[in-house]
Design an enzyme around this catalytic site. Sequence first.
Site, PDB file in Angstrom:
ATOM      1  N   GLN A 134     -30.770  47.408  22.464  1.00 14.08           N
ATOM      2  CA  GLN A 134     -29.394  47.654  22.893  1.00 14.08           C
ATOM      3  C   GLN A 134     -29.115  47.023  24.254  1.00 14.08           C
ATOM      4  OE1 GLN A 134     -27.713  50.070  20.595  1.00 14.08           O
ATOM      5  NE2 GLN A 134     -25.980  48.893  21.339  1.00 14.08           N
ATOM      6  N   LYS A 176     -28.448  43.324  23.582  1.00 13.95           N
ATOM      7  CA  LYS A 176     -27.260  43.208  22.728  1.00 13.95           C
ATOM      8  C   LYS A 176     -25.997  43.442  23.553  1.00 13.95           C
ATOM      9  CE  LYS A 176     -27.429  45.737  19.090  1.00 13.95           C
ATOM     10  NZ  LYS A 176     -27.359  46.809  18.088  1.00 13.95           N
ATOM     11  N   LYS A 217     -30.059  54.729  23.803  1.00 12.99           N
ATOM     12  CA  LYS A 217     -30.033  55.141  22.394  1.00 12.99           C
ATOM     13  C   LYS A 217     -30.525  56.579  22.327  1.00 12.99           C
ATOM     14  CE  LYS A 217     -29.084  52.942  18.426  1.00 12.99           C
ATOM     15  NZ  LYS A 217     -28.292  51.714  18.256  1.00 12.99           N
ATOM     16  N   GLY A 222     -22.142  56.174  17.043  1.00  8.94           N
ATOM     17  CA  GLY A 222     -22.812  56.368  15.760  1.00  8.94           C
ATOM     18  C   GLY A 222     -23.940  55.395  15.534  1.00  8.94           C
ATOM     19  N   ASP A 223     -24.750  55.689  14.549  1.00 11.98           N
ATOM     20  CA  ASP A 223     -25.809  54.827  14.030  1.00 11.98           C
ATOM     21  C   ASP A 223     -26.175  55.439  12.661  1.00 11.98           C
ATOM     22  OD1 ASP A 223     -27.781  52.505  15.157  1.00 11.98           O
ATOM     23  OD2 ASP A 223     -28.924  53.885  13.886  1.00 11.98           O
ATOM     24  N   THR A 238     -18.964  46.652  13.100  1.00 15.62           N
ATOM     25  CA  THR A 238     -20.299  46.059  12.993  1.00 15.62           C
ATOM     26  C   THR A 238     -20.364  45.107  11.808  1.00 15.62           C
ATOM     27  OG1 THR A 238     -21.159  48.134  13.869  1.00 15.62           O
ATOM     28  CG2 THR A 238     -22.760  46.557  12.989  1.00 15.62           C
ATOM     29  N   ASN A 285     -22.199  52.513   6.775  1.00 19.25           N
ATOM     30  CA  ASN A 285     -21.079  51.989   7.566  1.00 19.25           C
ATOM     31  C   ASN A 285     -21.177  50.482   7.734  1.00 19.25           C
ATOM     32  OD1 ASN A 285     -20.462  51.258  10.776  1.00 19.25           O
ATOM     33  ND2 ASN A 285     -18.804  52.286   9.674  1.00 19.25           N
TER      34      ASN A 285
HETATM   35  N1  LIG Z   1     -23.269  52.093  13.011  1.00 18.59           N
HETATM   36  C1  LIG Z   1     -23.203  51.164  13.934  1.00 18.59           C
HETATM   37  O1  LIG Z   1     -22.260  51.105  14.741  1.00 18.59           O
HETATM   38  C2  LIG Z   1     -24.298  50.152  14.029  1.00 18.59           C
HETATM   39  C3  LIG Z   1     -25.443  50.247  13.235  1.00 18.59           C
HETATM   40  N2  LIG Z   1     -26.416  49.283  13.349  1.00 18.59           N
HETATM   41  C4  LIG Z   1     -27.625  49.335  12.524  1.00 18.59           C
HETATM   42  O2  LIG Z   1     -27.262  49.052  11.162  1.00 18.59           O
HETATM   43  C5  LIG Z   1     -28.173  49.713  10.272  1.00 18.59           C
HETATM   44  C6  LIG Z   1     -27.370  50.627   9.330  1.00 18.59           C
HETATM   45  O3  LIG Z   1     -26.673  51.555  10.114  1.00 18.59           O
HETATM   46  P1  LIG Z   1     -25.399  52.375   9.542  1.00 18.59           P
HETATM   47  O4  LIG Z   1     -24.741  51.585   8.473  1.00 18.59           O
HETATM   48  O5  LIG Z   1     -24.614  52.830  10.712  1.00 18.59           O
HETATM   49  O6  LIG Z   1     -26.129  53.635   8.895  1.00 18.59           O
HETATM   50  P2  LIG Z   1     -25.693  54.529   7.645  1.00 18.59           P
HETATM   51  O7  LIG Z   1     -26.479  55.775   7.752  1.00 18.59           O
HETATM   52  O8  LIG Z   1     -24.209  54.596   7.559  1.00 18.59           O
HETATM   53  O9  LIG Z   1     -26.216  53.680   6.398  1.00 18.59           O
HETATM   54  C7  LIG Z   1     -27.579  53.339   6.280  1.00 18.59           C
HETATM   55  C8  LIG Z   1     -27.723  52.764   4.878  1.00 18.59           C
HETATM   56  O10 LIG Z   1     -29.006  52.181   4.734  1.00 18.59           O
HETATM   57  C9  LIG Z   1     -29.645  52.815   3.630  1.00 18.59           C
HETATM   58  N3  LIG Z   1     -31.089  52.859   3.838  1.00 18.59           N
HETATM   59  C10 LIG Z   1     -31.764  53.541   4.766  1.00 18.59           C
HETATM   60  N4  LIG Z   1     -33.079  53.309   4.618  1.00 18.59           N
HETATM   61  C11 LIG Z   1     -33.206  52.468   3.567  1.00 18.59           C
HETATM   62  C12 LIG Z   1     -34.292  51.852   2.906  1.00 18.59           C
HETATM   63  N5  LIG Z   1     -35.549  52.088   3.337  1.00 18.59           N
HETATM   64  N6  LIG Z   1     -34.045  51.025   1.867  1.00 18.59           N
HETATM   65  C13 LIG Z   1     -32.767  50.781   1.445  1.00 18.59           C
HETATM   66  N7  LIG Z   1     -31.676  51.337   2.034  1.00 18.59           N
HETATM   67  C14 LIG Z   1     -31.915  52.168   3.071  1.00 18.59           C
HETATM   68  C15 LIG Z   1     -29.052  54.209   3.573  1.00 18.59           C
HETATM   69  O11 LIG Z   1     -29.299  54.780   2.312  1.00 18.59           O
HETATM   70  P3  LIG Z   1     -29.568  56.373   2.197  1.00 18.59           P
HETATM   71  O12 LIG Z   1     -28.212  57.006   2.242  1.00 18.59           O
HETATM   72  O13 LIG Z   1     -30.255  56.534   0.871  1.00 18.59           O
HETATM   73  O14 LIG Z   1     -30.448  56.760   3.355  1.00 18.59           O
HETATM   74  C16 LIG Z   1     -27.586  53.858   3.825  1.00 18.59           C
HETATM   75  O15 LIG Z   1     -26.993  53.329   2.678  1.00 18.59           O
HETATM   76  C17 LIG Z   1     -29.165  50.455  11.180  1.00 18.59           C
HETATM   77  O16 LIG Z   1     -30.259  49.606  11.446  1.00 18.59           O
HETATM   78  C18 LIG Z   1     -28.358  50.650  12.474  1.00 18.59           C
HETATM   79  O17 LIG Z   1     -29.207  50.849  13.587  1.00 18.59           O
HETATM   80  C19 LIG Z   1     -26.294  48.200  14.195  1.00 18.59           C
HETATM   81  C20 LIG Z   1     -25.183  48.081  14.983  1.00 18.59           C
HETATM   82  C21 LIG Z   1     -24.133  49.052  14.982  1.00 18.59           C
HETATM   83  N1  LIG Z   2     -25.471  51.854  16.774  1.00 15.64           N
HETATM   84  C1  LIG Z   2     -24.949  50.928  17.448  1.00 15.64           C
HETATM   85  C2  LIG Z   2     -23.558  51.062  18.027  1.00 15.64           C
HETATM   86  C3  LIG Z   2     -23.687  51.541  19.443  1.00 15.64           C
HETATM   87  C4  LIG Z   2     -22.340  51.835  20.103  1.00 15.64           C
HETATM   88  O1  LIG Z   2     -21.280  51.600  19.488  1.00 15.64           O
HETATM   89  O2  LIG Z   2     -22.400  52.321  21.240  1.00 15.64           O
HETATM   90  C5  LIG Z   2     -25.753  49.709  17.739  1.00 15.64           C
HETATM   91  O3  LIG Z   2     -25.255  48.799  18.432  1.00 15.64           O
HETATM   92  O4  LIG Z   2     -26.921  49.654  17.259  1.00 15.64           O
END
Ligand SMILES: NC(=O)C1=CN([C@@H]2O[C@H](COP(=O)(O)OP(=O)(O)OC[C@H]3O[C@@H](n4cnc5c(N)ncnc54)[C@H](OP(=O)(O)O)[C@@H]3O)[C@@H](O)[C@H]2O)C=CC1
Ligand SMILES: N=C(CCC(=O)O)C(=O)O
Length: 445
Positions: free
Chosen positions: A111, A114, A126, A165-166, A210, A241
């Site tokens: 982070q 980034k 985080k 969120g994450d 994102t 998300n």
């Molecule tokens: N939200 C944000 O603002 C940001 C998020 N990120 C990163 O993006 C990634 C996803 O985050 P986000 O979308 O927010 O999280 P969510 O919880 O909304 O979604 C995560 C997704 O990944 C799936 N998943 C988790 N583990 C596995 C696995 N081993 N194999 C296949 N699918 C899997 C989950 O399925 P299930 O429901 O079955 O667990 C779910 O569909 C993370 O690495 C996060 O750190 C990066 C930047 C910003």
């Molecule tokens: N989960 C996030 C979003 C962090 C934020 O919006 O402060 C990431 O950049 O990994």
Amino acid sequence: MHDKLETIYERVLSRNPGETEFHQAVREVLESIGPAIDKHPEYAQARIVERICEPERQVIFRVPWEDDSGDIHINRGFRVEFNSALGPFKGGLRFHPSVLLGTVKFLGFEQVFKNALTGLPIGGGKGGSDFDPRGRSDREVMRFCQSFMLELYRHIGEYTDVPAGDMGVGSRELGYLFGQYKRITNRYESGVLTGKDLAYGGAQVRKEATGYGCTYFVDQVLKARGDSFEGKDVVVSGSGNVALYTIEKVHQLGGRVVAASDSSGFVHDPKGIDLELLKDIKENRRERITSYTDAVPHAELVTDRSIWQVPCQVALPSATQNELDADDAAALARNGCLVVGEGANMPTTPDGVRVLREAGVLFAPGKAANAGGVATSALEMQQNASRDSWSFRYSENRLREIMIDVHDRCHATAEEYGRPGDYVAGANIAGYSRVAEAMLALGLV
Ligand SMILES: NC(=O)C1=CN([C@@H]2O[C@H](COP(=O)(O)OP(=O)(O)OC[C@H]3O[C@@H](n4cnc5c(N)ncnc54)[C@H](OP(=O)(O)O)[C@@H]3O)[C@@H](O)[C@H]2O)C=CC1
Ligand SMILES: N=C(CCC(=O)O)C(=O)O
């Protein structure tokens, strides 16, 4: 790795035993920034790298809560305030049973760089918990969030540390967290959390940011080689998300997403994922991805092989760390994949990155490609601070401009340091340099 950095890395290993994901994140950066160290000896004199590798503050706390049947649960909460040289600590909260201190430290370390790449005034941090919201009732999630915030509130603030969120933390969780913060502090401090719902001070485009941002970044990578998403088959892992809004923007740019996943498997829909159906399954019904094939008979549910075996020209890992390994990378290269763009944080293993590089597949690392989320969080902070709310159109234009700037900054830095087309080197050197300059100016703190 540069000799000086190798010594530093060995010390990181010995001081943080067993935190393999944190080691992985540190190693990737240290392997890239050697040229910057040589060009700026003042960084070594001030021991900037050693200081960046040590979080400013790490908070761990107990989170007791009661489920709907009256049983007591005890989870562990974390907040790692990694680096505030550029602004208040800024970074998400992850609620997932796999969360350990080392997980939070890898995420917080990523982070820092980034957030620096966005060019916005935000430091890196985080947090999260080993609480699993999946399958829990809204009331159970609320009670957990209230207990979690009862501890966290003393460490955060709009000018101190701003969570978001994450994984496992969406607008539902952020609403319960913000409500409890407001009750405890008796302050309507909108900017203390980002990713809030529009109903109480959230910002347009943050939900989409994102996924949209990653797609914009990869679109720039394709444009740099005279190409585009038009007519491309795309695979997006995850269906949360990041994945959902990546799929949305890929479809808007003329691509066709043919597979998406969750932790129970993936669906392959050669005609293109029906996004409205997938959103309803995931955002409204909170069901497993198996519900997709129940509604779409021609789609295939696969639980016994990797999603990265599905042929595509663009791969966008958007689920979790280390989900794309060397075998997956080889399959992608064999099937003619042109670009891998990381929507998730550190989803490609080091061997996976190596295989992609050797095969000539373009690679966009998460700290650059997925920066659209935190960038739009910073825009949410701006709007909260000025008690203003921007339109969707204006906000999306700002996001697109930021992602083009991030891309160009990484591309130019890679060229400057003799690593043309290496977005990993460009991102790490550009992000590190911005943080280092601020740390030099602030003195030994
Ligand atoms: N939200 C944000 O603002 C940001 C998020 N990120 C990163 O993006 C990634 C996803 O985050 P986000 O979308 O927010 O999280 P969510 O919880 O909304 O979604 C995560 C997704 O990944 C799936 N998943 C988790 N583990 C596995 C696995 N081993 N194999 C296949 N699918 C899997 C989950 O399925 P299930 O429901 O079955 O667990 C779910 O569909 C993370 O690495 C996060 O750190 C990066 C930047 C910003
Ligand atoms: N989960 C996030 C979003 C962090 C934020 O919006 O402060 C990431 O950049 O990994």
